[in-house]
Write a protein that holds these residues in place. Structure first.
Motif, PDB file in Angstrom:
ATOM      1  N   LYS A  40      -4.980   8.060   7.026  1.00  0.00           N
ATOM      2  CA  LYS A  40      -3.926   8.457   6.090  1.00  0.00           C
ATOM      3  C   LYS A  40      -2.572   7.895   6.520  1.00  0.00           C
ATOM      4  O   LYS A  40      -2.221   7.910   7.688  1.00  0.00           O
ATOM      5  CB  LYS A  40      -3.858   9.983   5.985  1.00  0.00           C
ATOM      6  N   GLY A  41      -1.849   7.404   5.527  1.00  0.00           N
ATOM      7  CA  GLY A  41      -0.540   6.837   5.779  1.00  0.00           C
ATOM      8  C   GLY A  41      -0.569   5.367   6.120  1.00  0.00           C
ATOM      9  O   GLY A  41       0.464   4.699   6.094  1.00  0.00           O
ATOM     10  N   THR A  42      -1.744   4.824   6.437  1.00  0.00           N
ATOM     11  CA  THR A  42      -1.874   3.401   6.755  1.00  0.00           C
ATOM     12  C   THR A  42      -2.817   2.712   5.780  1.00  0.00           C
ATOM     13  O   THR A  42      -2.474   1.671   5.196  1.00  0.00           O
ATOM     14  CB  THR A  42      -2.377   3.200   8.198  1.00  0.00           C
ATOM     15  N   VAL A  43      -4.011   3.269   5.592  1.00  0.00           N
ATOM     16  CA  VAL A  43      -4.969   2.695   4.657  1.00  0.00           C
ATOM     17  C   VAL A  43      -4.661   3.196   3.252  1.00  0.00           C
ATOM     18  O   VAL A  43      -4.541   4.397   3.019  1.00  0.00           O
ATOM     19  CB  VAL A  43      -6.405   3.086   5.060  1.00  0.00           C
ATOM     20  N   GLU A  44      -4.544   2.266   2.342  1.00  0.00           N
ATOM     21  CA  GLU A  44      -4.267   2.613   0.941  1.00  0.00           C
ATOM     22  C   GLU A  44      -5.424   3.431   0.377  1.00  0.00           C
ATOM     23  O   GLU A  44      -6.588   3.016   0.448  1.00  0.00           O
ATOM     24  CB  GLU A  44      -4.099   1.328   0.129  1.00  0.00           C
ATOM     25  N   PRO A  45      -5.155   4.615  -0.181  1.00  0.00           N
ATOM     26  CA  PRO A  45      -6.244   5.476  -0.665  1.00  0.00           C
ATOM     27  C   PRO A  45      -6.981   4.880  -1.858  1.00  0.00           C
ATOM     28  O   PRO A  45      -6.397   4.204  -2.702  1.00  0.00           O
ATOM     29  CB  PRO A  45      -5.525   6.773  -1.050  1.00  0.00           C
ATOM     30  N   GLY A  46      -8.290   5.117  -1.886  1.00  0.00           N
ATOM     31  CA  GLY A  46      -9.107   4.707  -3.019  1.00  0.00           C
ATOM     32  C   GLY A  46      -9.449   3.245  -3.085  1.00  0.00           C
ATOM     33  O   GLY A  46      -9.987   2.776  -4.095  1.00  0.00           O
ATOM     34  N   ARG A  47      -9.220   2.497  -2.020  1.00  0.00           N
ATOM     35  CA  ARG A  47      -9.512   1.063  -2.041  1.00  0.00           C
ATOM     36  C   ARG A  47     -10.997   0.793  -1.869  1.00  0.00           C
ATOM     37  O   ARG A  47     -11.684   1.451  -1.092  1.00  0.00           O
ATOM     38  CB  ARG A  47      -8.762   0.336  -0.922  1.00  0.00           C
ATOM     39  N   VAL A  48     -11.499  -0.181  -2.605  1.00  0.00           N
ATOM     40  CA  VAL A  48     -12.843  -0.718  -2.400  1.00  0.00           C
ATOM     41  C   VAL A  48     -12.671  -2.152  -1.932  1.00  0.00           C
ATOM     42  O   VAL A  48     -12.012  -2.961  -2.595  1.00  0.00           O
ATOM     43  CB  VAL A  48     -13.677  -0.674  -3.686  1.00  0.00           C
ATOM     44  N   ASP A  49     -13.236  -2.466  -0.781  1.00  0.00           N
ATOM     45  CA  ASP A  49     -13.100  -3.800  -0.209  1.00  0.00           C
ATOM     46  C   ASP A  49     -14.463  -4.486  -0.228  1.00  0.00           C
ATOM     47  O   ASP A  49     -15.449  -3.929   0.258  1.00  0.00           O
ATOM     48  CB  ASP A  49     -12.565  -3.713   1.215  1.00  0.00           C
ATOM     49  N   ASN A  50     -14.512  -5.688  -0.779  1.00  0.00           N
ATOM     50  CA  ASN A  50     -15.774  -6.414  -0.940  1.00  0.00           C
ATOM     51  C   ASN A  50     -15.947  -7.528   0.094  1.00  0.00           C
ATOM     52  O   ASN A  50     -16.847  -8.359  -0.051  1.00  0.00           O
ATOM     53  CB  ASN A  50     -15.857  -7.000  -2.348  1.00  0.00           C
ATOM     54  N   ASN A  51     -15.106  -7.521   1.122  1.00  0.00           N
ATOM     55  CA  ASN A  51     -15.235  -8.540   2.158  1.00  0.00           C
ATOM     56  C   ASN A  51     -16.419  -8.231   3.077  1.00  0.00           C
ATOM     57  O   ASN A  51     -16.852  -7.092   3.219  1.00  0.00           O
ATOM     58  CB  ASN A  51     -13.950  -8.612   2.986  1.00  0.00           C
ATOM     59  N   LEU A  52     -16.913  -9.265   3.705  1.00  0.00           N
ATOM     60  CA  LEU A  52     -18.030  -9.168   4.629  1.00  0.00           C
ATOM     61  C   LEU A  52     -17.554  -8.579   5.959  1.00  0.00           C
ATOM     62  O   LEU A  52     -16.653  -9.125   6.600  1.00  0.00           O
ATOM     63  CB  LEU A  52     -18.619 -10.568   4.843  1.00  0.00           C
ATOM     64  N   VAL A  53     -18.152  -7.447   6.368  1.00  0.00           N
ATOM     65  CA  VAL A  53     -17.815  -6.816   7.642  1.00  0.00           C
ATOM     66  C   VAL A  53     -19.093  -6.292   8.287  1.00  0.00           C
ATOM     67  O   VAL A  53     -20.134  -6.183   7.635  1.00  0.00           O
ATOM     68  CB  VAL A  53     -16.802  -5.665   7.478  1.00  0.00           C
ATOM     69  N   SER A  54     -19.010  -5.937   9.572  1.00  0.00           N
ATOM     70  CA  SER A  54     -20.211  -5.483  10.287  1.00  0.00           C
ATOM     71  C   SER A  54     -19.867  -4.442  11.343  1.00  0.00           C
ATOM     72  O   SER A  54     -18.706  -4.320  11.770  1.00  0.00           O
ATOM     73  CB  SER A  54     -20.908  -6.675  10.956  1.00  0.00           C
ATOM     74  N   GLY A  55     -20.890  -3.738  11.802  1.00  0.00           N
ATOM     75  CA  GLY A  55     -20.720  -2.762  12.870  1.00  0.00           C
ATOM     76  C   GLY A  55     -20.210  -3.368  14.155  1.00  0.00           C
ATOM     77  O   GLY A  55     -19.575  -2.676  14.965  1.00  0.00           O
ATOM     78  N   ILE A  56     -20.474  -4.640  14.392  1.00  0.00           N
ATOM     79  CA  ILE A  56     -19.971  -5.282  15.607  1.00  0.00           C
ATOM     80  C   ILE A  56     -18.457  -5.489  15.552  1.00  0.00           C
ATOM     81  O   ILE A  56     -17.839  -5.818  16.566  1.00  0.00           O
ATOM     82  CB  ILE A  56     -20.681  -6.625  15.879  1.00  0.00           C
TER      83      ILE A  56
END
Length: 474
Positions: A312-328
């Protein structure tokens, strides 16, 4: 009009500087981290991704207050390997992990590898792990020897006990461990979700004035399924729905504790799963949300799972990000946020902090490697394209699933044909475009060649140059 009095001006200036000082103090506080890791939850197991006959309102609220990553991949589609990748920031095969360790294993996490907890200990964080560990059951491999101040949980999967549905009495009594000592065997598993949650909340409360990292690794919804009395019969989906509703309650308890303690704005909360659903368990398994195959496969249903981040206060609420990411990528992300040094040994993850702060940020990851079995490179992804190499792998297709805790049949050595898939238009991987786009396939083969040189590939008899050994019992 009366002139403003000097005393009022002094008061106003005091309020202004007090407010600025309070904001600056909040920003200067070290950021806390809560990492919630489920076992065998599929992409379609949340209300926001299409779950039917039960709801997950607290997890949905977390997404509304934070970010949902739609193209997140677990490090590998199986328990131990996935957790090794998560906690070290490496492809699991780089650090010598594959499969799921059991009570006969004489290997575990190498003491020379640095976990998220060890990275944060250098910044004076309090650290705790509650729930399932699965990186080696011998004392030298347990959390207290890898950066965690506190540990309470089970050393491997909750089905590794004498009541296993197909291997009766193969496994010894399931140990429940406090620190590095067994405190109980074959515990009542209906306690797990609630008890591990209560331990997490208590840890947060005790460390509210101190930077902390807590890793809550729920043993469920991995079979066998258990739920506390307060959630029995609550779901129209049956036991699986009940279990997911209790996990949702768990998330709600943690978010409420952070809010009540006024820690929301300097705490990053992460929620995800170790791999996709174990489909052959039928009504005791989750949903891939239409993705192909499930746990134990390198098709999308095996490794693509929900990934939520609230800050909260840093990440914009309600965003959906379609970029490739991983647990690593979680370790380097946490390290950058905390201002901590990365591990000395090479890791494979990249920091997602730019994406968390701005939707306009350049994607930090362009490609991903899908490994399985001991060290098989079965597929690579670059952008929206995924190239699958010929291999023998698990398939659930064509077999009737089991019911009520009993597994259905599965083929572990099905022949998988080479294929090229456009994951933007075909996330279910049903339309093979290999013959239509040879130039794209060739580009992805170049990524695979570099990976084989670095990490190896048993499918092409390449040992790799930069793999490291797991820890070993002497």
């Amino acid at each position: 009009m009366k002139p403003i009095s000097n005393s009022f001006l002094v008061f106003a200036v005091f309020l202004f500087f007090f407010s600025c000082s309070e904001q600056s103090e909040q920003q200067d506080k070290p950021v806390n981290f809560v990492l919630i890791y489920l076992d065998d939850m599929g992409f379609g197991d949340l209300t926001l991704t299409g779950a039917l006959n039960y709801s997950t309102p607290n997890i949905d609220k977390m997404a509304a207050n934070g970010m949902f990553f739609s193209h997140y991949y677990s490090p590998q589609a199986v328990c131990s390997a996935s957790r090794a990748g998560l906690l070290t920031g490496c492809y699991p095969n780089r650090v010598g992990f594959s499969g799921a360790l059991d009570h006969t294993a004489d290997t575990g996490i190498n003491p020379e590898e640095e976990t998220i907890a060890e990275v944060l200990k250098k910044k004076n964080y309090a650290t705790a792990a509650f729930g399932k560990w699965h990186l080696g059951h011998h004392k030298k491999f347990l959390p207290p020897n890898h950066g965690f101040d506190e540990y309470f949980g089970i050393p491997y999967s909750n089905d590794m006990w004498p009541n296993h549905p197909t291997n009766k009495n193969y496994y010894p009594p399931l140990p429940l461990i406090e620190g590095d000592e067994v405190v109980e065997t074959n515990p009542d598993q209906s306690r797990f979700t609630t008890e591990f949650t209560e331990r997490t909340v208590d840890f947060i409360q005790r460390n509210r004035e101190h930077p902390f990292f807590v890793y809550l690794a729920h043993p469920m919804p991995h079979v066998p399924l258990f739920v506390s009395d307060k959630f029995k019969g609550k779901s129209e989906q049956g036991l699986y729905g009940n279990v997911m509703m209790e996990i949702d309650w768990s998330v709600g308890e943690i978010l409420t504790a952070l809010k009540d303690l006024e820690l929301e704005e300097n705490t990053v909360v992460i929620f995800t799963s170790d791999n996709g659903p174990w489909i052959n368990y039928g009504n005791h398994a989750g949903s891939t949300g239409g993705l192909r195959e499930g746990k134990g496969t390198t098709f999308e249903g095996g490794q693509r799972v929900p990934f939520l981040v609230q800050w909260k206060g840093t990440v914009e609420p309600g965003r959906v990000d379609n970029n490739l990411v991983s647990g690593i990528d979680i370790l380097p992300t946490i390290a950058e946020i905390a201002g901590a040094q990365l591990p000395e040994k090479k890791i494979d993850g990249v920091s997602l902090l730019p994406l968390l702060k701005s939707p306009e940020a350049e994607p930090p990851r362009k490609s991903f490697l899908y490994y399985y079995r001991r060290n098989n490179l079965e597929a690579v992804r670059d952008g929206q394209w995924k190239l699958v190499f010929p291999h023998n792998g698990r398939t659930y297709e064509g077999f009737a699933p089991g019911e009520n805790g009993q597994p259905g049949q599965v083929d572990e050595w099905s022949e998988v044909e080479p294929g090229l898939y456009n994951l933007r238009r075909d996330p279910g991987e049903r339309y093979n475009l290999l013959k239509h786009h040879p130039e794209i396939a060739e580009r992805l083969r170049g990524i695979a060649d570099a990976a084989r040189k670095d990490l190896g590939d048993e499918l092409t008899d390449n040992p790799g140059e930069n793999r490291r050994l797991p820890g070993q019992v002497e």
